[in-house]
Design a protein around this motif. Structure first.
Motif, short mmCIF file in Angstrom:
data_model
loop_
_atom_site.label_atom_id
_atom_site.label_comp_id
_atom_site.label_asym_id
_atom_site.label_seq_id
_atom_site.Cartn_x
_atom_site.Cartn_y
_atom_site.Cartn_z
N CYS A 1 25.30 -30.89 -20.66
CA CYS A 1 26.62 -30.82 -21.29
C CYS A 1 27.49 -31.98 -20.80
O CYS A 1 27.20 -32.62 -19.78
N ASP A 2 28.56 -32.24 -21.52
CA ASP A 2 29.47 -33.34 -21.21
C ASP A 2 30.09 -33.12 -19.83
O ASP A 2 30.75 -32.11 -19.58
N VAL A 3 29.90 -34.08 -18.93
CA VAL A 3 30.40 -33.94 -17.56
C VAL A 3 31.92 -33.86 -17.52
O VAL A 3 32.50 -33.24 -16.62
N LEU A 4 32.62 -34.46 -18.49
CA LEU A 4 34.09 -34.39 -18.50
C LEU A 4 34.56 -32.94 -18.63
O LEU A 4 35.52 -32.53 -17.99
N GLY A 5 33.87 -32.16 -19.48
CA GLY A 5 34.22 -30.76 -19.63
C GLY A 5 34.01 -29.98 -18.35
O GLY A 5 34.79 -29.08 -18.00
N LYS A 6 32.98 -30.33 -17.59
CA LYS A 6 32.70 -29.63 -16.33
C LYS A 6 33.81 -29.89 -15.31
O LYS A 6 34.24 -28.98 -14.60
N TYR A 7 34.28 -31.15 -15.25
CA TYR A 7 35.34 -31.46 -14.31
C TYR A 7 36.65 -30.78 -14.70
O TYR A 7 37.39 -30.27 -13.84
N LEU B 1 40.69 -26.61 -13.47
CA LEU B 1 41.55 -25.56 -13.98
C LEU B 1 41.48 -24.28 -13.16
O LEU B 1 42.44 -23.51 -13.13
N HIS B 2 40.35 -24.05 -12.49
CA HIS B 2 40.27 -22.78 -11.76
C HIS B 2 39.87 -22.94 -10.30
O HIS B 2 39.55 -21.98 -9.63
N TYR B 3 39.94 -24.18 -9.79
CA TYR B 3 39.55 -24.41 -8.41
C TYR B 3 40.58 -23.83 -7.44
O TYR B 3 41.78 -23.91 -7.65
N SER B 4 40.10 -23.25 -6.34
CA SER B 4 40.96 -22.87 -5.23
C SER B 4 40.13 -22.98 -3.97
O SER B 4 38.93 -23.22 -4.02
N SER C 1 35.96 -18.88 -15.76
CA SER C 1 36.63 -20.09 -16.24
C SER C 1 37.78 -19.75 -17.17
O SER C 1 37.73 -18.77 -17.91
N ARG C 2 38.83 -20.59 -17.14
CA ARG C 2 39.96 -20.42 -18.06
C ARG C 2 39.73 -21.16 -19.37
O ARG C 2 40.51 -21.04 -20.30
N ILE C 3 38.66 -21.95 -19.45
CA ILE C 3 38.40 -22.68 -20.68
C ILE C 3 37.77 -21.76 -21.71
O ILE C 3 36.80 -21.07 -21.43
#
Length: 222
Positions: free
Chosen positions: A183-189, A194-197, A209-211
């Motif tokens: 999958c597109d690496v940009l989407g992974k980043y 968006l949900h990292y803590s 994921s929030r996506i």
């Protein structure tokens, strides 16, 4: 890094190894012009390192992690494979950012002709990958940079023009065959940010994921 523009279709000359490790000897022509030991080569979309190079072939090692998570374990002597050398710094960027780090495998569900194109319906082995697969987005199939046409709850489609079909291993694929997908690496980043803590590993694993398609639509991405 690769672009997903296949340079040639190579042929597997021999396989050795035992258990979940493999050594592949791959016959090629185009990419041999400047291939050196230590260079990266995308083999059906999997980034591998050339460990020996001769005039018409090269060898690569496949470690257990790669064996378990790609279709390379299904290769046999005579199998065809898409080959691409790592992108040159001064080259044209004709595809999209491809790392050669496959996310998993997928099954070809159907092949349907649409005038001059062949539409492949492909079902990933992991439903969690669909958050990165969106209509008109980029995806890599066996190392080929392609555009997603549409998605359903369990599959997505890509449309293959005659040139791509004739110059890649897709010409030899049939319903039920497996392919590697990245999958597109940009989407992974974006998903990660968006949900990292700084929670524990268990908390990160449990957090969803929030996506979503609704999120992307609301923010003008689709």
């Amino acid at each position: 890094m690769f672009t997903g523009l296949v340079e040639e279709v190579g042929v597997l000359r021999g396989v050795s190894g035992s258990g979940e490790m493999m050594v592949l000897n791959i016959g090629a022509a185009v990419i041999m012009s400047d291939l050196k030991i230590g260079d990266s080569v995308a083999v059906n979309g999997v980034c591998l390192t050339a460990t020996s190079v001769s005039e018409h072939s090269f060898t690569v090692d496949v470690m257990p992690q790669t064996y378990r998570n790609s279709t390379l374990k299904d290769l046999r002597t005579g199998s065809r494979m898409n080959l691409e050398r790592a992108m040159a710094a001064g080259g044209r960027f004709g595809g999209h950012i491809v790392q050669g780090h496959v996310d998993g495998t997928a099954e070809i569900r159907s092949l349907k002709r649409d005038q001059n194109a062949i539409v492949f319906e492909i079902a990933p082995d992991r439903s969690s990958l669909f958050k990165y697969i969106i209509p008109k987005g980029s995806i890599t199939i066996d190392g080929i940079s392609l555009t997603v046409v549409n998605t359903t709850a369990s599959a997505f489609t890509v449309s293959i023009i005659p040139h791509t079909l004739g110059e890649t291993v897709l010409a030899h694929k049939r319903t039920g065959d497996s392919v590697n997908i990245e999958c597109d690496v940009l989407g992974k980043y974006v998903d990660h940010l968006l949900h990292y803590s700084r929670g524990t590993g268990e908390e990160e694993e449990a957090r969803s994921s929030r996506i979503s398609h609704e999120f992307l639509a609301a923010n003008g991405f689709v």
